[in-house]
Design a protein around this motif. Structure first.
Motif, mmCIF file in Angstrom:
data_model
loop_
_atom_site.group_PDB
_atom_site.id
_atom_site.type_symbol
_atom_site.label_atom_id
_atom_site.label_comp_id
_atom_site.label_asym_id
_atom_site.label_seq_id
_atom_site.Cartn_x
_atom_site.Cartn_y
_atom_site.Cartn_z
ATOM 1 N N PRO A 87 37.974 31.182 60.462
ATOM 2 C CA PRO A 87 38.643 31.357 59.166
ATOM 3 C C PRO A 87 39.916 30.507 59.081
ATOM 4 C CG PRO A 87 39.144 33.217 60.589
ATOM 5 C CD PRO A 87 38.167 32.352 61.356
ATOM 6 N N TRP A 88 39.738 29.214 58.943
ATOM 7 C CA TRP A 88 40.891 28.317 58.891
ATOM 8 C C TRP A 88 41.726 28.577 57.636
ATOM 9 C CZ3 TRP A 88 42.125 25.851 63.126
ATOM 10 C CH2 TRP A 88 41.135 25.521 64.047
ATOM 11 N N PRO A 89 43.029 28.688 57.749
ATOM 12 C CA PRO A 89 43.872 28.851 56.557
ATOM 13 C C PRO A 89 43.662 27.701 55.572
ATOM 14 C CG PRO A 89 45.136 29.281 58.547
ATOM 15 C CD PRO A 89 43.823 28.713 58.999
ATOM 16 N N THR A 90 43.649 28.031 54.299
ATOM 17 C CA THR A 90 43.406 27.058 53.231
ATOM 18 C C THR A 90 44.595 27.047 52.283
ATOM 19 O OG1 THR A 90 41.028 27.468 53.372
ATOM 20 C CG2 THR A 90 41.830 26.405 51.377
ATOM 21 N N LYS A 91 45.053 25.854 51.932
ATOM 22 C CA LYS A 91 46.185 25.751 51.020
ATOM 23 C C LYS A 91 45.719 25.287 49.652
ATOM 24 C CE LYS A 91 50.871 23.995 50.466
ATOM 25 N NZ LYS A 91 52.012 23.319 51.096
ATOM 26 N N GLN A 92 46.207 25.948 48.615
ATOM 27 C CA GLN A 92 45.868 25.571 47.246
ATOM 28 C C GLN A 92 46.724 24.384 46.816
ATOM 29 O OE1 GLN A 92 45.807 28.803 44.465
ATOM 30 N NE2 GLN A 92 45.738 27.462 42.685
ATOM 31 N N VAL A 93 46.057 23.351 46.276
ATOM 32 C CA VAL A 93 46.743 22.128 45.859
ATOM 33 C C VAL A 93 46.203 21.697 44.500
ATOM 34 C CG1 VAL A 93 47.104 21.374 48.234
ATOM 35 C CG2 VAL A 93 45.057 20.613 47.007
ATOM 36 N N GLY A 94 46.812 20.655 43.937
ATOM 37 C CA GLY A 94 46.326 20.079 42.701
ATOM 38 C C GLY A 94 45.356 18.947 42.977
ATOM 39 N N SER A 95 44.913 18.270 41.922
ATOM 40 C CA SER A 95 43.966 17.164 42.087
ATOM 41 C C SER A 95 44.623 15.958 42.750
ATOM 42 C CB SER A 95 43.374 16.768 40.736
ATOM 43 O OG SER A 95 44.399 16.341 39.857
ATOM 44 N N SER A 96 45.945 15.927 42.770
ATOM 45 C CA SER A 96 46.703 14.942 43.544
ATOM 46 C C SER A 96 47.559 15.708 44.548
ATOM 47 C CB SER A 96 47.606 14.096 42.653
ATOM 48 O OG SER A 96 46.846 13.310 41.759
ATOM 49 N N VAL A 97 47.632 15.210 45.759
ATOM 50 C CA VAL A 97 48.390 15.918 46.789
ATOM 51 C C VAL A 97 49.037 14.915 47.732
ATOM 52 C CG1 VAL A 97 46.380 16.156 48.328
ATOM 53 C CG2 VAL A 97 48.293 17.749 48.543
#
Length: 242
Positions: A87-97
């Motif tokens: 269960p790798w941590p996932t970060k929420q981002v935009g279409s550009s990062v």
């Protein structure tokens, strides 16, 4: 000097002449990893995973292997990084990062390659020695949950450094990684920066908020609050919060 002594001296001199070029030709060390959005090894180093990552938590900068691999470990031996069942941590981002690197030993570099779910997405040319805090902006990322493989190709050796970054592009499931609410700039508006935690371990490049200001760790630190260590201490003051 007898014949036997002369032969020994000649052999020793020849050995030194052979060894010297080999020593001089050894490449300089080069190490680094992605800190934001946090790569898998960065999450391991910070203790952000719900499982034990093993030895990679002590050396996130050392995922080095021959060029050309599409594995998160690159085949370096840190096999935990390739385990998709975790269960790798996932970060929420935009279409550009913005992809932020931390280099502990910058080395001459040819290219930086970024793959999304195994498909080449963007390439940045370097052709020289990068800055220790180099970053690149990825654009037009597809919506949904993806794994980004960042591959740093060293110019004058056959080696590369590998980082996998788990992201949620747009709404729908960023978890455990301290999401930035889809901000395309990767959290630079301070809204996604966590508050300082005296029990947490911070690595160089990590950012926190404390007493109404934004701070960035210069190196590994724990238990030393921002604003208490002086100008030459562990934290750089980046100014008041937006």
């Amino acid at each position: 000097m007898n014949i036997k002594s002369m032969k020994s001296a000649v052999a020793a001199t020849a050995g030194l002449l052979i060894a010297a070029p080999l020593f001089l030709a050894a490449p300089a060390a080069a190490h680094g990893w992605v800190t934001d959005p946090p790569s898998r090894q960065d999450n391991c180093a910070k203790g952000a995973t719900s499982f034990d990552c093993g030895s990679i938590k002590y050396e996130p900068q050392s995922v080095e292997a021959p060029k050309g691999s599409l594995q998160c470990s690159g085949g370096s031996g840190f096999d935990i990084l390739d385990d998709e069942s975790r269960p790798w941590p996932t970060k929420q981002v935009g279409s550009s990062v913005n992809i932020q690197w931390k280099l502990t030993a910058a080395h001459n570099t040819s290219t930086w390659e970024y793959f999304v779910d195994g498909q080449l997405h963007q390439v940045y040319e370097q052709n020289g020695r990068p800055a220790s805090d180099i970053s690149h902006t990825l654009t037009n990322l597809p919506a949904g949950k993806h794994t980004i493989l960042a591959r740093w190709n060293v110019a004058d050796t056959p080696m590369a450094f590998y980082n996998c970054i788990d992201v949620q592009v747009g709404p729908g499931g960023g978890d455990n990684g301290g999401g930035d609410d889809g901000n395309p700039g990767g959290g630079d508006d301070n809204t996604g920066v966590p508050a300082y935690d005296p029990a947490a371990v911070y690595l160089g490049g990590d950012r926190v908020t404390h007493n109404g200001r934004l701070w960035e760790a210069k190196w590994w630190t724990q238990g030393a609050a921002p604003g208490t260590t002086g100008e030459w201490g562990q934290w750089a003051d980046l100014g008041p919060l937006n």
